[in-house]
Design an enzyme around this catalytic site. Structure first.
Site, PDB file in Angstrom:
ATOM      1  N   ASP A 119      71.009  72.971  34.845  1.00 51.77           N
ATOM      2  CA  ASP A 119      71.205  73.583  36.171  1.00 51.77           C
ATOM      3  C   ASP A 119      69.944  73.443  37.045  1.00 51.77           C
ATOM      4  O   ASP A 119      69.489  74.439  37.644  1.00 51.77           O
ATOM      5  CB  ASP A 119      71.538  75.086  36.045  1.00 51.77           C
ATOM      6  CG  ASP A 119      72.650  75.369  35.040  1.00 51.77           C
ATOM      7  OD1 ASP A 119      73.629  74.606  35.004  1.00 51.77           O
ATOM      8  OD2 ASP A 119      72.539  76.378  34.302  1.00 51.77           O
TER       9      ASP A 119
ATOM     10  N   GLU B 224      82.159  75.992  40.555  1.00 49.27           N
ATOM     11  CA  GLU B 224      80.842  76.632  40.412  1.00 49.27           C
ATOM     12  C   GLU B 224      79.769  75.715  40.987  1.00 49.27           C
ATOM     13  O   GLU B 224      80.069  74.643  41.511  1.00 49.27           O
ATOM     14  CB  GLU B 224      80.539  76.942  38.933  1.00 49.27           C
ATOM     15  CG  GLU B 224      80.463  75.722  38.044  1.00 49.27           C
ATOM     16  CD  GLU B 224      80.321  76.066  36.557  1.00 49.27           C
ATOM     17  OE1 GLU B 224      80.370  77.241  36.167  1.00 49.27           O
ATOM     18  OE2 GLU B 224      80.172  75.105  35.757  1.00 49.27           O
TER      19      GLU B 224
HETATM   20  O1  FUB Z   1      74.186  77.390  32.738  1.00 50.99           O
HETATM   21  C1  FUB Z   1      75.241  78.303  32.699  1.00 50.99           C
HETATM   22  C2  FUB Z   1      76.331  77.896  33.628  1.00 50.99           C
HETATM   23  O2  FUB Z   1      76.839  76.618  33.268  1.00 50.99           O
HETATM   24  C3  FUB Z   1      75.904  77.718  35.060  1.00 50.99           C
HETATM   25  O3  FUB Z   1      75.668  78.915  35.732  1.00 50.99           O
HETATM   26  C4  FUB Z   1      77.045  76.911  35.553  1.00 50.99           C
HETATM   27  O4  FUB Z   1      76.865  76.346  36.808  1.00 50.99           O
HETATM   28  C5  FUB Z   1      77.164  75.892  34.446  1.00 50.99           C
HETATM   29  O5  FUB Z   1      76.248  74.851  34.592  1.00 50.99           O
END
Ligand code: FUB
Length: 365
Positions: free
Chosen positions: A55, A265
């Site tokens: 991320d 997301e």
């Molecule tokens: O790293 C945890 C979660 O996985 C992140 O918040 C999302 O965007 C995905 O990458």
């Protein structure tokens, strides 16, 4: 019938259980996996190999690239639809002079123990600068198991950061991304489906019984990512949390059933040639998509995919300009082969003359 997400989680939960251990750095077995992997088939190589990072939110501060990633660990937590196996407990900050330069690890910048309101799962962070202070924004679950977004500050971009005692009032879900426009106004984009809990929030209230991710009515509009204007001290929302509208070229909302295009997301915002580019992950279809608009608050018109699926389930990115070129920071699972143990990478991102983004293939086909 089980959803694709559930099947993926069930299939890999057995592997997660078998692999469970407390190490936060690549094990011998993982290194062997990496050695065996044909690294030539990957577009880019991991920026860091002695720990797992994901991320990556990249910014240029004082002419240097700073990267704020999640720090993935193998806590041995069985895989589930809540995402509990993403059990991260601290953040490191990394920096480099330029994209091909040496990567410096500035060490631990914040740990979950330093955050009075947080209990676990320090997920994808972002950072911002204003008036001589650097801010780290991060999601974490409180003792009630609900994700909120916190903020911590520092006088240097590498931290360590000091957390506020409470999460940002009115914040929820995950994946904060803070964009500051040319006029100095800052906005936070946030939200993530499924384990990110966005689907559980309606009218400011949390409903633990909401569907797993998308609305059950597949003709319903997709759930929208959120935006809030930041206060001048960057510690609060200065106004209501609102929907980020993503529409198609006919002006219609992208539907919840349109998994190739709907927001899942990992929001990000960058401005190029006077246009605002809202970029995000489509989650279970694993694309990075973009939509453009004339204002940081949207609406944004869906334009297409700009990165095909990486190795691994999650796809999360940031986009930054450095020394006259644009770069995409992203992650995959090249080093571990495990969904929850990722490694950050970078590659060039190209805007074409017509404003579209050139499609990036992360793997050789
Ligand atoms: O790293 C945890 C979660 O996985 C992140 O918040 C999302 O965007 C995905 O990458």
């Amino acid at each position: 019938m089980k959803s694709k997400i559930e099947c993926t989680f069930l299939l890999t939960s057995f592997l997660a259980f078998m692999a469970g251990c407390q190490n936060s750095s690549p094990s011998t077995a993982d290194r062997q996996h990496a050695d065996q992997a044909d690294s030539a088939k990957y577009l880019s190589q991991p920026l860091v190999r002695n720990m797992y990072t994901a991320d990556p939110s990249a910014h240029v501060f004082d002419g240097r690239i700073y990267v704020y990633p999640s720090h993935d660990v193998d806590a041995g937590t069985p895989q589930n639809a809540e995402g509990d196996h993403f059990a991260m407990r601290d953040y490191h900050v990394f920096s480099m002079d330029s994209v091909n330069g040496k990567v410096t690890d500035h060490g631990v910048a914040l740990t979950v123990e330093d955050v009075p309101w947080a209990e676990r799962q320090l997920w994808a962070p972002d950072a911002a600068y204003k008036n001589g202070t650097y801010y780290l924004y991060f999601p974490a679950k409180g003792r009630d198991g609900i994700f909120r977004i916190g903020v911590a500050s520092s006088k240097t971009p590498s931290g360590p950061f000091k957390a506020e005692s409470k999460p940002i009032e009115g914040s929820y879900s995950i994946d904060p991304a803070v964009f500051t426009d040319d006029d100095g106004s800052s906005y936070m984009y946030f939200g993530g489906l499924s384990g990110g809990q966005l689907q559980r929030w309606k009218d400011g209230k949390y409903d633990a019984k909401a569907p797993d991710a998308d609305p059950e009515d597949k003709n319903a509009p997709a759930l929208a990512p959120k935006i809030a204007r930041m206060s001048t001290d960057m510690l609060r929302f200065d106004g209501p949390v609102q929907d980020v509208q993503i529409i198609d070229k006919e002006g219609k909302a992208i539907l919840a059933s349109d998994h190739d295009r709907r927001f899942f997301e990992a929001a990000w915002l960058h401005k190029y040639d006077g246009k605002y580019y809202f970029t995000y992950s489509t989650g279970d279809t694993h694309f990075l998509a973009y939509a453009t608009g004339d204002s940081p608050t949207g609406p944004f018109t869906y334009q297409g995919t700009f990165m095909n699926p990486v190795k691994g389930w999650t796809s999360h990115h940031s986009i930054v300009e450095s020394k006259g070129k644009w770069y995409l920071f992203y992650h995959d699972t090249q080093l571990s082969g495990k969904t929850w143990l990722r490694n950050m990478k970078v590659t060039e991102l190209k805007h074409k003359a017509d404003g579209s983004i050139q499609l990036i293939e992360p793997m050789e086909k």
